[in-house]
Design a protein around this motif. Structure first.
Motif, PDB file in Angstrom:
ATOM      1  N   THR A  21      36.302  66.147  39.939  1.00  0.00           N
ATOM      2  CA  THR A  21      36.175  64.688  40.016  1.00  0.00           C
ATOM      3  C   THR A  21      35.373  64.093  38.858  1.00  0.00           C
ATOM      4  N   ALA A  22      34.942  64.935  37.929  1.00  0.00           N
ATOM      5  CA  ALA A  22      34.068  64.459  36.852  1.00  0.00           C
ATOM      6  C   ALA A  22      34.841  63.699  35.782  1.00  0.00           C
ATOM      7  N   ASP A  23      34.162  62.744  35.179  1.00  0.00           N
ATOM      8  CA  ASP A  23      34.723  62.009  34.048  1.00  0.00           C
ATOM      9  C   ASP A  23      34.753  62.918  32.822  1.00  0.00           C
ATOM     10  N   PHE A  24      35.819  62.840  32.044  1.00  0.00           N
ATOM     11  CA  PHE A  24      35.957  63.730  30.889  1.00  0.00           C
ATOM     12  C   PHE A  24      34.826  63.523  29.878  1.00  0.00           C
ATOM     13  N   GLY A  25      34.377  62.293  29.727  1.00  0.00           N
ATOM     14  CA  GLY A  25      33.274  62.037  28.804  1.00  0.00           C
ATOM     15  C   GLY A  25      32.018  62.787  29.200  1.00  0.00           C
ATOM     16  N   ASN A  26      31.727  62.832  30.506  1.00  0.00           N
ATOM     17  CA  ASN A  26      30.565  63.580  30.985  1.00  0.00           C
ATOM     18  C   ASN A  26      30.745  65.076  30.753  1.00  0.00           C
ATOM     19  N   ILE A  27      31.966  65.563  30.984  1.00  0.00           N
ATOM     20  CA  ILE A  27      32.258  66.978  30.755  1.00  0.00           C
ATOM     21  C   ILE A  27      32.023  67.340  29.292  1.00  0.00           C
ATOM     22  N   LYS A  49      38.206  80.958  29.195  1.00  0.00           N
ATOM     23  CA  LYS A  49      39.417  80.469  29.845  1.00  0.00           C
ATOM     24  C   LYS A  49      39.113  79.265  30.735  1.00  0.00           C
ATOM     25  N   VAL A  50      40.084  78.349  30.799  1.00  0.00           N
ATOM     26  CA  VAL A  50      39.949  77.163  31.630  1.00  0.00           C
ATOM     27  C   VAL A  50      41.276  76.930  32.343  1.00  0.00           C
ATOM     28  N   GLN A  59      42.893  66.244  25.964  1.00  0.00           N
ATOM     29  CA  GLN A  59      41.550  66.706  26.306  1.00  0.00           C
ATOM     30  C   GLN A  59      41.364  68.174  25.927  1.00  0.00           C
ATOM     31  N   GLU A  60      42.400  68.973  26.186  1.00  0.00           N
ATOM     32  CA  GLU A  60      42.341  70.390  25.826  1.00  0.00           C
ATOM     33  C   GLU A  60      42.169  70.559  24.323  1.00  0.00           C
ATOM     34  N   ALA A  61      42.890  69.757  23.538  1.00  0.00           N
ATOM     35  CA  ALA A  61      42.787  69.837  22.079  1.00  0.00           C
ATOM     36  C   ALA A  61      41.392  69.444  21.609  1.00  0.00           C
ATOM     37  N   GLU A  62      40.815  68.410  22.227  1.00  0.00           N
ATOM     38  CA  GLU A  62      39.478  67.950  21.832  1.00  0.00           C
ATOM     39  C   GLU A  62      38.421  69.009  22.135  1.00  0.00           C
TER      40      GLU A  62
END
Length: 211
Positions: A21-27, A49-50, A59-62
């Motif tokens: 549920t986390a925001d990608f920016g926080n991750i 691994k993810v 997001q994966e590329a970033e």
């Protein structure tokens, strides 16, 4: 701020666990901090691994570029089951045998030596002054601990350090640090260091099978 990311050793290797549920920016921000604090942990070429269904392609590329700066490869994998990093899930995982790999060292760790493991570590011997033990999971020292120990090195605040004689120069659990007083007397019983109310506390503990 809650923990939205965690590195864990598992049967599939070193894994990046993300809060669903986390925001990608926080991750992204938490990952930057964890990678900076673990500069000496990862070796060049480490693969992490993810779960493939957790990130968009962008997001994966970033994140892949972020990991690449530290010599790490991020690999998206189609896991059959993605684990949550909530406290309740962590407690459940801790009760399942084999969920976290454990390294056993059956000798004394001398000053200047450094042992790093992405899972838990059991030392069947002493940890001398100047020695450093770093574990992604728990640390169990079946002897005298006089060195530096860091459990939950990737942010696992449920990790703990246990020693027959706890005389560590420094104890770290996740991002918290406790330093020893100037004069330490040898303890008479096994003790466990863990996090309670955002502080590292040390309490006596009875080992199973001990007299």
């Amino acid at each position: 701020m809650s923990e939205d990311v965690m590195f864990k050793g598992s049967r599939v290797g070193l894994q990046l666990i993300l809060n669903e549920t986390a925001d990608f920016g926080n991750i992204r921000d938490q990952l930057k901090k964890k990678l900076e604090s673990a500069l000496n942990f990862f070796s060049e070429g480490t693969i992490i691994k993810v779960a493939a269904n957790r990130l968009t392609k962008e997001q994966e590329a970033e994140l892949s570029l972020l990991f690449k700066r530290y010599g790490i490869t991020l690999q998206a994998v189609d896991f059959s089951l993605q684990k949550s990093i909530s406290r309740k899930q962590e407690e459940i995982e801790a009760e399942i045998p084999g969920i976290r790999e454990t390294t056993i060292i059956n000798k004394t760790v001398r000053g200047g030596q450094e042992i790093i493991c992405n899972g838990s570590i059991v030392i069947q011997g002493n940890v001398n002054p100047g020695a450093k033990i770093i574990a992604g999971g728990n640390i169990d020292i079946q002897g005298v601990c006089r060195g530096i120990v860091h459990a939950g090195a990737f942010g696992d605040s449920n990790a703990f350090v246990i020693a027959d004689h706890m005389m560590a120069m420094q104890i770290r659990i996740a991002e918290l640090v406790a330093r020893a007083p100037d004069h330490i007397e040898k303890t008479k019983c096994t003790e466990r260091a863990f996090i309670r109310d955002a502080m590292i506390v040390i309490e006596p503990v009875h080992r199973l099978g001990a007299g």
